[in-house]
Design an enzyme around this catalytic site. Structure first.
Site, PDB file in Angstrom:
ATOM      1  N   GLU A   1     -34.414 -31.557  31.168  1.00  0.00           N
ATOM      2  CA  GLU A   1     -34.246 -30.670  32.322  1.00  0.00           C
ATOM      3  C   GLU A   1     -34.495 -29.231  31.874  1.00  0.00           C
ATOM      4  OE1 GLU A   1     -30.477 -29.361  35.211  1.00  0.00           O
ATOM      5  OE2 GLU A   1     -30.164 -30.594  33.424  1.00  0.00           O
ATOM      6  N   TRP A   2     -35.230 -28.478  32.679  1.00  0.00           N
ATOM      7  CA  TRP A   2     -35.465 -27.063  32.377  1.00  0.00           C
ATOM      8  C   TRP A   2     -34.312 -26.238  32.924  1.00  0.00           C
ATOM      9  CZ3 TRP A   2     -38.573 -24.021  29.532  1.00  0.00           C
ATOM     10  CH2 TRP A   2     -38.565 -22.651  29.801  1.00  0.00           C
ATOM     11  N   LEU A   3     -33.700 -25.429  32.070  1.00  0.00           N
ATOM     12  CA  LEU A   3     -32.645 -24.520  32.488  1.00  0.00           C
ATOM     13  C   LEU A   3     -33.091 -23.091  32.189  1.00  0.00           C
ATOM     14  CD1 LEU A   3     -29.457 -26.394  31.161  1.00  0.00           C
ATOM     15  CD2 LEU A   3     -30.336 -26.342  33.502  1.00  0.00           C
TER      16      LEU A   3
ATOM     17  N   ASP B   1     -23.679 -28.848  15.873  1.00  0.00           N
ATOM     18  CA  ASP B   1     -24.594 -27.812  15.361  1.00  0.00           C
ATOM     19  C   ASP B   1     -24.484 -26.580  16.248  1.00  0.00           C
ATOM     20  OD1 ASP B   1     -26.530 -26.630  13.769  1.00  0.00           O
ATOM     21  OD2 ASP B   1     -28.214 -27.714  14.646  1.00  0.00           O
TER      22      ASP B   1
END
Length: 286
Positions: free
Chosen positions: A92-94, A194
């Site tokens: 998904e692009w955020l 991380d």
């Protein structure tokens, strides 16, 4: 390659997708990243060699496990696989923005909520994954001290010896860990694994988000310690976290031990001055 990725996206989403625009964006230290759009919807695609597909599979499974806690915003994995000579993961692009103190305080609260997700199997995870490009061993272990000695610091020291690293007090350090953890009762928490500043941010609307994980069940303090390693998160983050899930006494002493894992990993990945930094940390702990 892109035709195969478009087809995979179409199959998984049930909506035909044909990329019209592809622009290079940051993909971390080891991957190439792209914003891929058909003019209506954008996806984030990370690409590496075909041999690295297991790394992307583990990333997707980690994102899904964090998503399942319904706590903090996580980019949804869409699909992953290989195409031609490359491996890829589609997310998904955020759209990220700068956030403010309220955003960071909310990030602390929501990470604390994620950390309350536990495991009856102990410490570890269902598969091994990677920390950077280094294998991260997640064999289920009932005892946290044993897990951390064997599968975190001990494993990194093994790799470091192959790289010519000279850590003369490593055996003394490993022998001291049971005493360092003697008054610390650890419950398995779902951790990002991380969590430095490059793997956290806020959406354009100010919603906190974390990504690019090295997921496992461990001591929640490993995440908090790493937020302090490379510059630290804003003070509002720690305020929010401690409101929901206060840190245990002795954290200040343990955080150097937890961050040693990442500095040893940086030595194994990049060499250079990380060896002397690791030796200073060992001295400080002992």
């Amino acid at each position: 390659m892109w035709t195969q990725i478009d087809t995979h996206i179409s199959q998984v989403t049930g909506k035909k997708f044909k990329s019209q625009q592809r622009r290079s964006v940051g993909g971390g230290c080891i991957n190439q990243g792209y914003a891929v759009s058909n003019g209506e919807i954008t996806y984030f695609v990370k690409q590496n060699l075909a041999s690295q597909v297991a790394m992307f599979e583990a990333e997707a499974l980690g994102l899904e496990q964090m998503l399942a806690t319904a706590s903090i915003r996580i980019p949804k994995p869409i699909c992953w696989g290989t195409a031609d000579n490359s491996s890829y993961i589609v997310l998904e692009w955020l759209e990220l923005g700068s956030g403010n103190s309220n955003s960071w305080e909310e990030m602390g609260r929501k990470l604390a909520a994620m950390h309350k997700a536990s495991s009856s199997q102990g410490f570890g995870w269902k598969i091994n994954n990677t920390i950077g490009s280094t294998p991260q061993i997640n064999t289920w272990t009932a005892d946290w001290t044993e897990f951390y000695i064997k599968h975190r610091l001990g494993y990194q020291f093994q790799l470091a010896r192959r790289q010519g690293g000279n850590f003369t007090q490593q055996d003394k350090l490993l022998a001291a860990i049971p005493e360092l953890f003697a008054d610390h009762q650890v419950q398995p928490s779902l951790v990002h694994g991380d969590l430095w500043g490059g793997n956290a941010g806020c959406t354009a609307s100010g919603q906190p988000v974390i990504f690019d994980p090295a997921t496992y069940f461990g001591d929640r303090e490993v995440d908090i310690a790493m937020t302090e390693l490379f510059g630290g998160f804003p003070a509002a983050f720690y305020k929010g976290y401690n409101e929901v899930f206060p840190l245990d006494a002795g954290y200040e002493r343990r955080k150097t031990l937890y961050n040693l894992y990442h500095i040893l990993n940086h030595f194994n990945l990049f060499g250079g001055g990380y060896a002397s930094q690791a030796n200073r940390m060992i001295d400080q702990i002992l």
